[in-house]
Scaffold this motif. Structure first.
Motif, PDB file in Angstrom:
ATOM      1  N   ARG A 145       0.855  -1.184   0.000  1.00  0.00           N
ATOM      2  CA  ARG A 145       0.000   0.000   0.000  1.00  0.00           C
ATOM      3  C   ARG A 145       0.891   1.233   0.000  1.00  0.00           C
ATOM      4  O   ARG A 145       1.663   1.445   0.936  1.00  0.00           O
ATOM      5  N   PHE A 146       0.799   2.037  -1.042  1.00  0.00           N
ATOM      6  CA  PHE A 146       1.642   3.214  -1.225  1.00  0.00           C
ATOM      7  C   PHE A 146       0.777   4.456  -1.123  1.00  0.00           C
ATOM      8  O   PHE A 146      -0.222   4.584  -1.824  1.00  0.00           O
ATOM      9  N   ARG A 147       1.144   5.374  -0.207  1.00  0.00           N
ATOM     10  CA  ARG A 147       0.394   6.615  -0.034  1.00  0.00           C
ATOM     11  C   ARG A 147       1.349   7.796  -0.192  1.00  0.00           C
ATOM     12  O   ARG A 147       2.306   7.939   0.570  1.00  0.00           O
ATOM     13  N   LEU A 148       1.093   8.622  -1.174  1.00  0.00           N
ATOM     14  CA  LEU A 148       1.910   9.811  -1.407  1.00  0.00           C
ATOM     15  C   LEU A 148       1.430  10.925  -0.493  1.00  0.00           C
ATOM     16  O   LEU A 148       0.248  11.289  -0.499  1.00  0.00           O
ATOM     17  N   GLU A 149       2.337  11.474   0.318  1.00  0.00           N
ATOM     18  CA  GLU A 149       2.001  12.562   1.229  1.00  0.00           C
ATOM     19  C   GLU A 149       2.272  13.927   0.602  1.00  0.00           C
ATOM     20  O   GLU A 149       1.508  14.868   0.792  1.00  0.00           O
ATOM     21  N   ARG A 150       3.379  14.043  -0.142  1.00  0.00           N
ATOM     22  CA  ARG A 150       3.733  15.337  -0.725  1.00  0.00           C
ATOM     23  C   ARG A 150       4.669  15.110  -1.902  1.00  0.00           C
ATOM     24  O   ARG A 150       5.551  14.252  -1.848  1.00  0.00           O
ATOM     25  N   LEU A 151       4.478  15.877  -2.978  1.00  0.00           N
ATOM     26  CA  LEU A 151       5.349  15.816  -4.145  1.00  0.00           C
ATOM     27  C   LEU A 151       5.594  17.239  -4.615  1.00  0.00           C
ATOM     28  O   LEU A 151       4.650  17.961  -4.953  1.00  0.00           O
ATOM     29  N   THR A 152       6.865  17.675  -4.626  1.00  0.00           N
ATOM     30  CA  THR A 152       7.195  19.046  -4.995  1.00  0.00           C
ATOM     31  C   THR A 152       8.394  19.066  -5.924  1.00  0.00           C
ATOM     32  O   THR A 152       9.159  18.095  -6.011  1.00  0.00           O
ATOM     33  N   GLN A 153       8.560  20.174  -6.628  1.00  0.00           N
ATOM     34  CA  GLN A 153       9.773  20.384  -7.415  1.00  0.00           C
ATOM     35  C   GLN A 153      10.943  20.597  -6.469  1.00  0.00           C
ATOM     36  O   GLN A 153      10.782  21.214  -5.413  1.00  0.00           O
ATOM     37  N   ASP A 154      12.121  20.119  -6.834  1.00  0.00           N
ATOM     38  CA  ASP A 154      13.251  20.249  -5.913  1.00  0.00           C
ATOM     39  C   ASP A 154      13.765  21.673  -5.813  1.00  0.00           C
ATOM     40  O   ASP A 154      14.610  21.975  -4.979  1.00  0.00           O
ATOM     41  N   THR A 155      13.250  22.590  -6.636  1.00  0.00           N
ATOM     42  CA  THR A 155      13.663  23.990  -6.538  1.00  0.00           C
ATOM     43  C   THR A 155      12.740  24.800  -5.639  1.00  0.00           C
ATOM     44  O   THR A 155      13.017  25.953  -5.346  1.00  0.00           O
ATOM     45  N   GLU A 156      11.613  24.203  -5.227  1.00  0.00           N
ATOM     46  CA  GLU A 156      10.686  24.926  -4.372  1.00  0.00           C
ATOM     47  C   GLU A 156      11.226  25.019  -2.955  1.00  0.00           C
ATOM     48  O   GLU A 156      11.792  24.042  -2.435  1.00  0.00           O
ATOM     49  N   PRO A 157      11.105  26.168  -2.285  1.00  0.00           N
ATOM     50  CA  PRO A 157      11.575  26.267  -0.904  1.00  0.00           C
ATOM     51  C   PRO A 157      10.760  25.363   0.002  1.00  0.00           C
ATOM     52  O   PRO A 157       9.556  25.192  -0.179  1.00  0.00           O
ATOM     53  N   LYS A 158      11.418  24.789   0.986  1.00  0.00           N
ATOM     54  CA  LYS A 158      10.748  23.907   1.930  1.00  0.00           C
ATOM     55  C   LYS A 158      10.193  24.701   3.106  1.00  0.00           C
ATOM     56  O   LYS A 158      10.928  25.458   3.736  1.00  0.00           O
ATOM     57  N   PRO A 159       8.915  24.568   3.392  1.00  0.00           N
ATOM     58  CA  PRO A 159       8.364  25.252   4.561  1.00  0.00           C
ATOM     59  C   PRO A 159       8.851  24.597   5.835  1.00  0.00           C
ATOM     60  O   PRO A 159       9.285  23.441   5.816  1.00  0.00           O
ATOM     61  N   PRO A 160       8.809  25.298   6.974  1.00  0.00           N
ATOM     62  CA  PRO A 160       9.188  24.670   8.243  1.00  0.00           C
ATOM     63  C   PRO A 160       8.352  23.421   8.487  1.00  0.00           C
ATOM     64  O   PRO A 160       7.157  23.389   8.200  1.00  0.00           O
ATOM     65  N   GLY A 161       8.995  22.383   9.008  1.00  0.00           N
ATOM     66  CA  GLY A 161       8.287  21.140   9.257  1.00  0.00           C
ATOM     67  C   GLY A 161       8.004  20.362   7.995  1.00  0.00           C
ATOM     68  O   GLY A 161       7.065  19.561   7.946  1.00  0.00           O
ATOM     69  N   ASN A 162       8.808  20.569   6.944  1.00  0.00           N
ATOM     70  CA  ASN A 162       8.552  19.923   5.662  1.00  0.00           C
ATOM     71  C   ASN A 162       8.582  18.407   5.763  1.00  0.00           C
ATOM     72  O   ASN A 162       7.959  17.717   4.967  1.00  0.00           O
ATOM     73  N   GLY A 163       9.314  17.882   6.749  1.00  0.00           N
ATOM     74  CA  GLY A 163       9.407  16.440   6.874  1.00  0.00           C
ATOM     75  C   GLY A 163       8.211  15.796   7.544  1.00  0.00           C
ATOM     76  O   GLY A 163       8.148  14.566   7.639  1.00  0.00           O
ATOM     77  N   LEU A 164       7.246  16.594   8.014  1.00  0.00           N
ATOM     78  CA  LEU A 164       6.075  16.046   8.690  1.00  0.00           C
ATOM     79  C   LEU A 164       5.048  15.553   7.681  1.00  0.00           C
ATOM     80  O   LEU A 164       4.844  16.165   6.636  1.00  0.00           O
ATOM     81  N   THR A 165       4.392  14.451   8.013  1.00  0.00           N
ATOM     82  CA  THR A 165       3.292  13.983   7.181  1.00  0.00           C
ATOM     83  C   THR A 165       2.047  14.830   7.477  1.00  0.00           C
ATOM     84  O   THR A 165       1.981  15.552   8.482  1.00  0.00           O
ATOM     85  N   ASP A 166       1.042  14.714   6.607  1.00  0.00           N
ATOM     86  CA  ASP A 166      -0.199  15.464   6.824  1.00  0.00           C
ATOM     87  C   ASP A 166      -0.856  15.052   8.135  1.00  0.00           C
ATOM     88  O   ASP A 166      -1.423  15.893   8.851  1.00  0.00           O
ATOM     89  N   ARG A 167      -0.801  13.756   8.474  1.00  0.00           N
ATOM     90  CA  ARG A 167      -1.418  13.296   9.727  1.00  0.00           C
ATOM     91  C   ARG A 167      -0.682  13.852  10.943  1.00  0.00           C
ATOM     92  O   ARG A 167      -1.302  14.199  11.952  1.00  0.00           O
TER      93      ARG A 167
END
Length: 228
Positions: A145-167
């Motif tokens: 079971r594969f669930r994508l949480e986030r997909l972004t361009q690698d040039t986009e700035p990362k917001p604080p807490g970028n490593g957190l899942t939506d849950r």
């Protein structure tokens, strides 16, 4: 243009999932060291949970032949574990395409972070292009079971807490808004869990993993620890 993806793979046959299930209050991040023969060595960083419970779980794990505690810094411990099983023995019961699994190791991607959960792995990785990500995602969609949480361009700035899942973000935000982190607390763990419609133990695990991720991004203890 490259992509950065965060996703969950639910597959309880993945390495060290039994350890996370035995000590759900601990946060376990994993890296794989490929210079010890065909099967990589497990390098685990564990935060939280009792030392005795974690090490008993390593001893009892069916996929660990032997383990060594490499060091300790505060509430964080690092372990090296030798795998007890081949790829076929570890995943053959759930993954049909083992050749495809090994091929992923040479894909145009770098898996930067693996968090072991009670259900599988949460991962963050860099992919050279959409085709490389599609190859990776398609394999796991067919075999787990594969669930994508986030997909972004690698040039986009990362917001604080970028490593957190939506849950994890939802759990932190709800607990904060209900006053769970205030002194004294205005909302108990049970009250927040009821609001999210999950168990208190699941909420506790989710909050611990989220807090650990934020600490690692900001004020994590340097490794090795600096001399006093």
């Amino acid at each position: 243009m490259g992509l950065v993806a965060e996703f969950q793979i639910d597959c309880d046959a993945l390495p060290l999932v039994s350890v996370a299930a035995a000590v759900p209050e601990a946060s376990i991040t994993l890296s794989l060291q490929y210079n010890h023969g065909r099967r990589p060595v497990f390098l685990a960083t564990v935060t939280g949970g009792s030392e005795q419970a974690i090490e008993r779980a390593f001893t009892d794990a069916y996929d660990v032949q032997e383990w060594t505690r490499i060091g300790t810094a505060g509430d964080t411990r690092r372990y090296q574990a030798m795998p007890a099983l081949s790829f076929e023995e570890q995943l053959g019961g759930q993954v049909d395409d083992l050749d495809g699994l090994e091929a992923l190791a040479t894909a145009d991607a770098i898996i930067e972070q693996i968090t072991v959960t009670t259900d599988g792995w949460e991962q963050m990785g860099w992919f050279a292009d959409r085709a490389a990500f599609t190859e990776f995602a398609s394999f796991w969609q067919q075999n787990a079971r594969f669930r994508l949480e986030r997909l972004t361009q690698d040039t986009e700035p990362k917001p604080p807490g970028n490593g957190l899942t939506d849950r994890q973000l939802e759990a932190l935000r709800t607990a904060y808004e209900m006053g769970h982190f205030e002194i004294p607390r205005r909302a108990s763990l049970d009250a927040v869990a009821q609001e999210l419609d999950i168990s208190a133990s699941s909420l506790s695990e989710r909050l611990r993993r989220a807090q650990t991720q934020l600490i690692e991004e900001t004020v994590a203890t340097l490794w090795p620890p600096l001399p006093e």
